[in-house]
Design a protein around this motif. Structure first.
Motif, short mmCIF file in Angstrom:
data_model
loop_
_atom_site.label_atom_id
_atom_site.label_comp_id
_atom_site.label_asym_id
_atom_site.label_seq_id
_atom_site.Cartn_x
_atom_site.Cartn_y
_atom_site.Cartn_z
N MET A 1 0.84 -1.18 0.00
CA MET A 1 0.00 0.00 0.00
C MET A 1 0.88 1.24 0.00
O MET A 1 1.87 1.32 0.72
N GLN A 2 0.51 2.21 -0.81
CA GLN A 2 1.24 3.47 -0.89
C GLN A 2 0.63 4.50 0.06
O GLN A 2 -0.56 4.42 0.39
N LEU A 3 1.45 5.47 0.47
CA LEU A 3 1.01 6.48 1.42
C LEU A 3 1.59 7.84 1.04
O LEU A 3 2.73 7.94 0.60
N SER A 4 0.79 8.87 1.22
CA SER A 4 1.24 10.27 1.09
C SER A 4 1.02 10.95 2.43
O SER A 4 -0.02 10.77 3.06
N VAL A 5 2.02 11.69 2.89
CA VAL A 5 1.94 12.38 4.17
C VAL A 5 2.38 13.82 3.98
O VAL A 5 3.40 14.09 3.34
N GLU A 6 1.59 14.73 4.52
CA GLU A 6 2.01 16.13 4.60
C GLU A 6 2.29 16.41 6.06
O GLU A 6 1.46 16.13 6.93
N ILE A 7 3.48 16.96 6.35
CA ILE A 7 3.89 17.14 7.74
C ILE A 7 4.52 18.51 7.93
O ILE A 7 5.29 18.98 7.08
N SER A 8 4.18 19.14 9.03
CA SER A 8 4.78 20.42 9.42
C SER A 8 5.28 20.28 10.85
O SER A 8 4.61 19.67 11.69
N LYS A 9 6.44 20.85 11.12
CA LYS A 9 7.06 20.76 12.45
C LYS A 9 7.07 22.13 13.09
O LYS A 9 7.47 23.12 12.47
N TYR A 10 6.65 22.18 14.36
CA TYR A 10 6.62 23.43 15.12
C TYR A 10 7.33 23.22 16.45
O TYR A 10 6.72 22.78 17.42
N PRO A 11 8.63 23.55 16.53
CA PRO A 11 9.34 23.44 17.80
C PRO A 11 8.78 24.47 18.79
O PRO A 11 8.55 25.62 18.44
N LEU A 12 8.54 24.04 20.04
CA LEU A 12 7.96 24.93 21.04
C LEU A 12 8.94 25.31 22.14
O LEU A 12 8.54 25.83 23.17
N VAL A 13 10.21 25.04 21.93
CA VAL A 13 11.22 25.36 22.94
C VAL A 13 12.14 26.45 22.42
O VAL A 13 12.14 26.78 21.24
N GLU A 14 12.92 26.99 23.31
CA GLU A 14 13.85 28.08 22.97
C GLU A 14 15.04 27.55 22.19
O GLU A 14 16.13 27.39 22.75
N VAL A 15 14.84 27.26 20.92
CA VAL A 15 15.93 26.83 20.05
C VAL A 15 15.79 27.57 18.73
O VAL A 15 14.75 28.19 18.46
N ASP A 16 16.81 27.49 17.93
CA ASP A 16 16.73 28.03 16.58
C ASP A 16 15.76 27.13 15.80
O ASP A 16 16.12 26.02 15.41
N PHE A 17 14.53 27.60 15.61
CA PHE A 17 13.51 26.74 15.00
C PHE A 17 13.87 26.33 13.59
O PHE A 17 13.52 25.23 13.16
N VAL A 18 14.56 27.17 12.84
CA VAL A 18 14.95 26.80 11.47
C VAL A 18 15.88 25.59 11.49
O VAL A 18 15.73 24.66 10.71
#
Length: 87
Positions: free
Chosen positions: A1-18
């Motif tokens: 079975m094939q799968l497509s995933v769209e994902i976004s990451k949101y760091p919530l701590v004091e770090v360089d989010f990029v």
């Protein structure tokens, strides 16, 4: 079975989010059996269900361990929608 995933990451701590986001993208790009498309809003993954899910299990855990509290917003769609995104 094939799968497509769209994902976004949101760091919530004091770090360089990029850096935290780029680290996840760089790691997920190392999987030869997963097609990855990245844009400014999200990253899309395309491939075999088990391969994609196993990679996500590994890389989500790594992100949590390395960067702490992080939110991942995901959409899972059965089938491989790569051709639709590649246009």
């Amino acid at each position: 079975m094939q799968l497509s995933v769209e994902i976004s990451k949101y760091p919530l701590v004091e770090v360089d989010f990029v850096t935290a986001i780029q680290n996840f993208i760089d790691r997920i790009n190392q999987y030869d059996d997963i097609r990855v498309v990245t844009n400014v809003m999200s990253t899309q993954l395309f491939g075999d269900y088990d391969v994609v899910m196993n990679a996500l299990t590994t890389e989500l855990k790594t992100s949590f361990e390395k960067y702490g509290t992080t939110v991942f917003a995901c959409k899972f769609i059965p089938g491989n929608l790569y051709e639709k995104y590649a246009d």
